[in-house]
Design an enzyme around this catalytic site. Structure first.
Site, short mmCIF file in Angstrom:
data_model
loop_
_atom_site.label_atom_id
_atom_site.label_comp_id
_atom_site.label_asym_id
_atom_site.label_seq_id
_atom_site.Cartn_x
_atom_site.Cartn_y
_atom_site.Cartn_z
N ARG A 281 0.70 19.73 11.77
CA ARG A 281 0.02 20.74 11.39
C ARG A 281 -1.58 20.18 12.08
NH1 ARG A 281 0.26 21.10 4.93
NH2 ARG A 281 2.40 21.48 4.89
N HIS B 268 15.36 1.44 9.72
CA HIS B 268 14.74 0.97 10.87
C HIS B 268 15.38 -0.60 10.45
CE1 HIS B 268 11.56 -0.38 8.19
NE2 HIS B 268 11.64 -1.13 8.79
N GLU C 213 6.81 -8.52 0.40
CA GLU C 213 5.64 -8.25 1.23
C GLU C 213 4.79 -8.21 0.10
OE1 GLU C 213 6.65 -3.91 2.32
OE2 GLU C 213 7.21 -4.10 0.29
N ASP D 2 12.95 1.91 -3.31
CA ASP D 2 12.44 2.26 -1.87
C ASP D 2 13.39 1.34 -0.96
OD1 ASP D 2 10.02 2.80 -0.12
OD2 ASP D 2 9.79 0.74 -0.48
N HIS E 243 17.44 -0.85 3.05
CA HIS E 243 17.26 -1.95 3.17
C HIS E 243 18.27 -2.77 3.39
CE1 HIS E 243 13.91 0.09 5.55
NE2 HIS E 243 12.81 -0.50 5.05
N LYS F 103 6.77 -5.81 -3.96
CA LYS F 103 5.21 -6.55 -3.48
C LYS F 103 4.24 -7.82 -4.02
CE LYS F 103 4.68 -1.54 -1.64
NZ LYS F 103 4.89 -1.85 -0.78
#
Length: 485
Positions: free
Chosen positions: A47, A174, A212, A231, A236, A334
């Site tokens: 944008r 990924h 994490e 998530d 993963h 996390k």
């Protein structure tokens, strides 16, 4: 399947964090290594009102920041930036797609990478179709998240399939581009040492940890609606589990590899409400310290009360002949004590120790596959302690390490997206996720959530900088197992 390389990459979300941190540095790496076609173009869109020169300058700044200093070269970055052009557009407005269509030639081979919010997927695909950018030589790559449950995932996939058939759709996880993840397949299927032992007769249990140390990092709006299960586990961790548990594919190609992964995902034992008390732990981080620095609780960081889990530990089973009775312990969170992603394989003890009568104790072999932050493969084996053994034989556990950075010191460590982007350009879908994989993952995850909701499970508090709620320790220790910390 032989495919043609594309001549242009169309990158949506080109001013976003993923583009700056991963995609542009990855494309720079491919350019620097002469892996991009000579006249390959990268058309970037977002944008922000920028012209070509302004975007190229911002891209070079991103490369300076995110490409390792030993690999970054100003002249190479400048030459690379000349491949870039920019089209400012709003994906919700059809006129923007008409401008895009004037800048690319889909008949010459086009790869489209959607690094945008999933809520824009359908509008973007409809816009591409209306502008004639969905032809036979166009392929589409999608970043996660692909839905929030099976139903919404199907809606996204249906919208995609209206314009792009499965063989031209590339769903990205990924993790599958990471060297150590691919080395898991090499370890299993290129060596005669492990595969004959890779079953319930020889393996006691498997642990998969994705820990994490970070908190929300400006992802609060998304993360609070997703939580750790959606998530991280849904994509993963289930992909890692599938690679550990899959049967040997006939060949290393997209169909064979993905067929075997789907079989594993469909063999996951459904979670029942009665299982939740012994098979599931959820948590949410409170105040604490990470790396010696004080950090706020999840709710303080989010700015509101929340029942979203930032930690989940699961005990899963793959109900097939190879893995019958072998628990798979999954753990992610996390604000954990350390950042690490690893697969830990605990083998069974030898059936009879010939050294017991001489006072020696044996331990079962362990295999540790570290994915990040360091890529390493470690096998723990028993060896005799040096000595004359007058007071008995002593055995000690010793590591056999393969540090991939050292073993391949003559090779540059690549960003996972380099491999995935190159495969997208070449049209090789082996390391991308097929629709039936995504839906098998969501089917199991939806069952877990339904079971824990029926059981009334709520997140337990844990201090930031710890390894999660104490109940996660009990999850494994009731089976006589300890987490590999």
């Amino acid at each position: 399947m032989t495919r043609d390389k594309v001549s242009t990459l169309l990158l949506f979300g080109a001013t976003g964090d993923l583009a700056h941190r991963m995609l542009l540095p990855s494309l720079y790496g491919l350019h620097a290594d002469n892996l991009l076609p000579d006249k390959f173009r990268i058309v970037c869109t977002a944008r922000s009102e920028l012209d070509d020169d302004q975007y190229r300058a911002s891209a070079v700044e991103a490369l300076k920041e995110h490409v390792p200093g030993s690999f970054y070269d100003p002249k190479t970055a400048l030459i690379f930036s000349r491949r870039l052009s920019y089209v400012a557009m709003d994906a919700t407005k059809p006129e923007g797609f008409k401008r895009l269509a004037k800048t690319v030639d889909p008949d010459a081979g086009l790869a489209i990478f959607l690094s945008t919010a999933p809520s824009l997927f359908k509008q973007t695909i409809d816009g591409l179709a209306s502008a004639g950018l969905c032809g036979l030589r166009v392929r589409l790559a999608l970043e996660k998240p692909l839905g929030t449950d099976l139903g919404s995932s199907r809606e996204i996939n249906d919208a995609v399939s209206n314009a792009f058939p499965e063989d031209r759709t590339f769903r990205i996880d990924h993790y599958l581009g990471k060297e150590t993840v691919q080395n898991l397949l090499a370890l299993r299927f290129a060596n005669s040492t492990f595969e004959p032992l890779w079953d319930a007769a020889h393996i006691d249990h498997v642990q998969i940890t994705v820990a994490e140390t970070i908190g929300l990092e400006e992802r609060g709006a998304y993360y609070d609606g997703a939580g750790a299960l959606r998530d991280m586990v849904q994509n993963h961790m289930l992909q890692l589990l599938a690679l550990v548990a899959m049967e040997p594919p006939a060949e290393f190609d997209a169909t064979s590899v993905r067929d075997e992964k789907v079989k594993v995902l469909r063999s996951l034992r459904p979670m029942r409400p009665d299982d939740v008390g012994t098979h599931v732990v959820t948590g949410q981080y409170g105040d604490g310290a990470v790396g010696g620095q004080p950090v706020q609780s999840y709710e303080a960081e989010l700015g509101k009360d929340s029942a979203t889990e930032t930690f989940v530990a699961l005990k899963a089973h793959v109900d097939n002949w190879r893995w019958a009775g072998v628990p798979f312990y999954l753990r992610t969170g996390k604000r954990m004590a350390a950042r690490k992603t690893e697969i830990f394989i605990q083998f069974k003890c030898v059936p009879h120790s010939i050294f017991a009568s001489r006072g020696a104790r044996t331990k079962a072999n362990k295999l540790l596959i570290s994915i990040q932050p360091e890529e390493n493969i470690r096998l723990l084996v028993m060896a005799k302690t040096p000595g004359l053994d007058r007071e008995g034989i002593r055995l000690r556990e010793v590591p056999l390490d393969v540090g991939l950075a050292d073993a391949f010191a003559d090779h540059r460590r690549r960003i996972a997206y380099e491999r995935l982007l190159l495969d997208l350009i070449d049209g090789d879908p082996t390391l991308f996720v097929r629709r039936d994989e995504v839906e098998a993952q969501w089917h199991w995850i939806d069952g877990v959530r339904a079971a824990w909701n029926e059981a009334g499970l709520t997140p337990m508090p844990y201090g930031a900088g710890s390894w999660g709620p104490s109940a996660a320790i009990a999850l494994t220790e009731r089976d006589g197992v300890h987490w590999h910390d």
